[in-house]
Design a protein around this motif. Sequence first.
Motif, PDB file in Angstrom:
ATOM      1  N   THR A 143       0.392  13.285  -7.571  1.00 23.43           N
ATOM      2  CA  THR A 143       1.174  12.356  -7.373  1.00 23.43           C
ATOM      3  C   THR A 143       1.016  11.809  -6.427  1.00 23.43           C
ATOM      4  N   ALA A 144      -0.436  11.877  -5.422  1.00 26.59           N
ATOM      5  CA  ALA A 144      -0.868  11.361  -4.197  1.00 26.59           C
ATOM      6  C   ALA A 144      -1.755  10.330  -4.626  1.00 26.59           C
ATOM      7  N   GLY A 145      -1.809   8.877  -4.202  1.00 28.26           N
ATOM      8  CA  GLY A 145      -2.596   8.278  -4.000  1.00 28.26           C
ATOM      9  C   GLY A 145      -2.953   6.784  -2.875  1.00 28.26           C
ATOM     10  N   LYS A 146      -3.806   6.086  -2.581  1.00 27.28           N
ATOM     11  CA  LYS A 146      -4.476   5.852  -1.520  1.00 27.28           C
ATOM     12  C   LYS A 146      -3.915   4.145  -2.305  1.00 27.28           C
ATOM     13  N   GLU A 147      -3.577   3.609  -3.457  1.00 28.25           N
ATOM     14  CA  GLU A 147      -3.469   2.378  -3.847  1.00 28.25           C
ATOM     15  C   GLU A 147      -2.688   1.737  -2.979  1.00 28.25           C
ATOM     16  N   THR A 148      -2.290  -0.071  -3.132  1.00 28.43           N
ATOM     17  CA  THR A 148      -1.133  -0.430  -2.765  1.00 28.43           C
ATOM     18  C   THR A 148       0.055  -1.250  -3.587  1.00 28.43           C
ATOM     19  N   ILE A 149       1.301  -0.902  -3.300  1.00 26.03           N
ATOM     20  CA  ILE A 149       2.316  -0.923  -4.326  1.00 26.03           C
ATOM     21  C   ILE A 149       3.957  -2.291  -3.706  1.00 26.03           C
ATOM     22  N   LEU A 150       3.889  -2.766  -4.744  1.00 20.21           N
ATOM     23  CA  LEU A 150       4.454  -3.837  -4.247  1.00 20.21           C
ATOM     24  C   LEU A 150       5.953  -3.273  -4.997  1.00 20.21           C
ATOM     25  N   VAL A 151       7.076  -3.052  -3.852  1.00 22.46           N
ATOM     26  CA  VAL A 151       8.155  -2.159  -4.363  1.00 22.46           C
ATOM     27  C   VAL A 151       9.496  -3.771  -4.243  1.00 22.46           C
ATOM     28  N   VAL A 152       9.901  -3.887  -5.428  1.00 21.31           N
ATOM     29  CA  VAL A 152      10.653  -5.384  -5.177  1.00 21.31           C
ATOM     30  C   VAL A 152      12.301  -4.647  -6.131  1.00 21.31           C
ATOM     31  N   GLU A 153      13.338  -4.936  -4.377  1.00 22.89           N
ATOM     32  CA  GLU A 153      14.462  -4.482  -5.637  1.00 22.89           C
ATOM     33  C   GLU A 153      15.253  -4.312  -4.441  1.00 22.89           C
ATOM     34  N   ARG A 168       5.134   8.614   1.705  1.00 29.38           N
ATOM     35  CA  ARG A 168       5.441   9.967   2.279  1.00 29.38           C
ATOM     36  C   ARG A 168       3.828  10.207   1.130  1.00 29.38           C
ATOM     37  N   GLN A 169       3.536  10.269  -0.088  1.00 28.76           N
ATOM     38  CA  GLN A 169       2.464  10.067  -1.227  1.00 28.76           C
ATOM     39  C   GLN A 169       1.506   9.429  -0.520  1.00 28.76           C
ATOM     40  N   GLY A 170       0.978   8.881   0.008  1.00 27.77           N
ATOM     41  CA  GLY A 170       0.167   8.242   0.732  1.00 27.77           C
ATOM     42  C   GLY A 170      -0.167   6.742   0.339  1.00 27.77           C
ATOM     43  N   TYR A 171       0.602   6.207  -0.692  1.00 27.22           N
ATOM     44  CA  TYR A 171       0.329   5.616  -1.116  1.00 27.22           C
ATOM     45  C   TYR A 171       0.721   3.964   0.362  1.00 27.22           C
ATOM     46  N   LYS A 172       0.745   2.776   0.782  1.00 26.75           N
ATOM     47  CA  LYS A 172       0.432   1.678   1.132  1.00 26.75           C
ATOM     48  C   LYS A 172       2.052   0.636   0.213  1.00 26.75           C
ATOM     49  N   VAL A 173       2.312   0.615   1.315  1.00 28.51           N
ATOM     50  CA  VAL A 173       4.096   0.510   0.291  1.00 28.51           C
ATOM     51  C   VAL A 173       4.505  -1.186   1.054  1.00 28.51           C
ATOM     52  N   LEU A 174       4.586  -2.647  -0.088  1.00 27.88           N
ATOM     53  CA  LEU A 174       5.126  -3.744   0.671  1.00 27.88           C
ATOM     54  C   LEU A 174       6.128  -4.020  -0.120  1.00 27.88           C
ATOM     55  N   GLU A 181      10.641 -13.436  -2.549  1.00 21.36           N
ATOM     56  CA  GLU A 181      10.247 -12.838  -1.472  1.00 21.36           C
ATOM     57  C   GLU A 181       9.232 -12.250  -1.678  1.00 21.36           C
ATOM     58  N   ALA A 182       9.190 -11.497  -2.730  1.00 25.02           N
ATOM     59  CA  ALA A 182       7.992 -11.450  -3.976  1.00 25.02           C
ATOM     60  C   ALA A 182       7.010 -12.015  -3.783  1.00 25.02           C
ATOM     61  N   ILE A 183       6.694 -13.034  -4.480  1.00 20.83           N
ATOM     62  CA  ILE A 183       6.183 -14.106  -4.380  1.00 20.83           C
ATOM     63  C   ILE A 183       5.538 -14.659  -3.251  1.00 20.83           C
ATOM     64  N   ASP A 184       6.482 -14.225  -2.087  1.00 26.14           N
ATOM     65  CA  ASP A 184       5.903 -14.966  -0.858  1.00 26.14           C
ATOM     66  C   ASP A 184       5.027 -13.554   0.184  1.00 26.14           C
ATOM     67  N   VAL A 185       4.697 -12.637  -0.597  1.00 22.28           N
ATOM     68  CA  VAL A 185       4.314 -11.287  -0.333  1.00 22.28           C
ATOM     69  C   VAL A 185       3.313 -11.557  -0.582  1.00 22.28           C
TER      70      VAL A 185
END
Length: 272
Positions: A143-153, A168-174, A181-185
């Motif tokens: 389930t690992a990866g290197k993609e970029t994920i935007l978490v909005v919560e 911890r799975q290797g993703y870059k997380v914003l 705030e997500a729109i600004d990111v």
Amino acid sequence: MIHADAGMMEQVLMNLALYGRDAMPNGGILRIATEFISIPEIQPPRAPGARAGEFVFLSVQDYGTGIAPENLSRMFDPFFTTKDVGKGTGLGLSTVFGIVNQHEGWIEVETEVGYGTIFSVFLPVANAPGGPGLVMECEPVSTAGKETILVVEDEAPVRELAVIVLERQGYKVLEAADGDEAIDVWERGGLRIDLLLSDMVMPGSYTGRVLAEKLHCVKPSLKVIICSGYSADAGRDTDDIGENFVFLQKPYNPRKLCETVRQCLDAKEPTT
């Protein structure tokens, strides 16, 4: 030793620790302890699932407000909370209860109003007499990866847990606390974001659906996961976002989160 999913155990500890923190708004001592315990035949059972055998005993104790007697029978119910609107989901203790039951254990609670609460978790020792333990299935795929994920919560503990698990799975997380705030990111580098993981119901100008539609129009290849604890039917309102959309029911455990993210990025239907 016990047979257990490390990510789920982390979630149990985090949720119980956050509960203790919230019960002590002016600060205090939080005690976390483990020990091996052998339980003789119980008459009558102390709690649902309690039984004789050998167990690992985990206790999380706070010296806070305690739990009112009228709330004890409902404290593990999904969405039950005594907090003000917007300050709690009512999912923390229900998640703990579900994970402990999945691992063939049980929870006992000692509490007194004004003096604090002790949550005691009992987990069967691996291969112990009287306790069959839980044989966890191996991960079928990475389930690992290197993609970029935007978490909005908007719930900080839920957001923080998702960020930790995914990193911890290797993703870059914003991360963002709401749609605004997500729109600004996104405006600071949205085209490099591969997947949006967003709560359905949030304060501010955007629901999860509206945010997903807005960003999906800008980047049609964007994968979208919408989370909600209200009902799986909530995802049906977003069917027209497209094939990149996936619905994830709350509460979810770290393994389910990682599997759903990987399957969504790989354009596969998630398992249910």
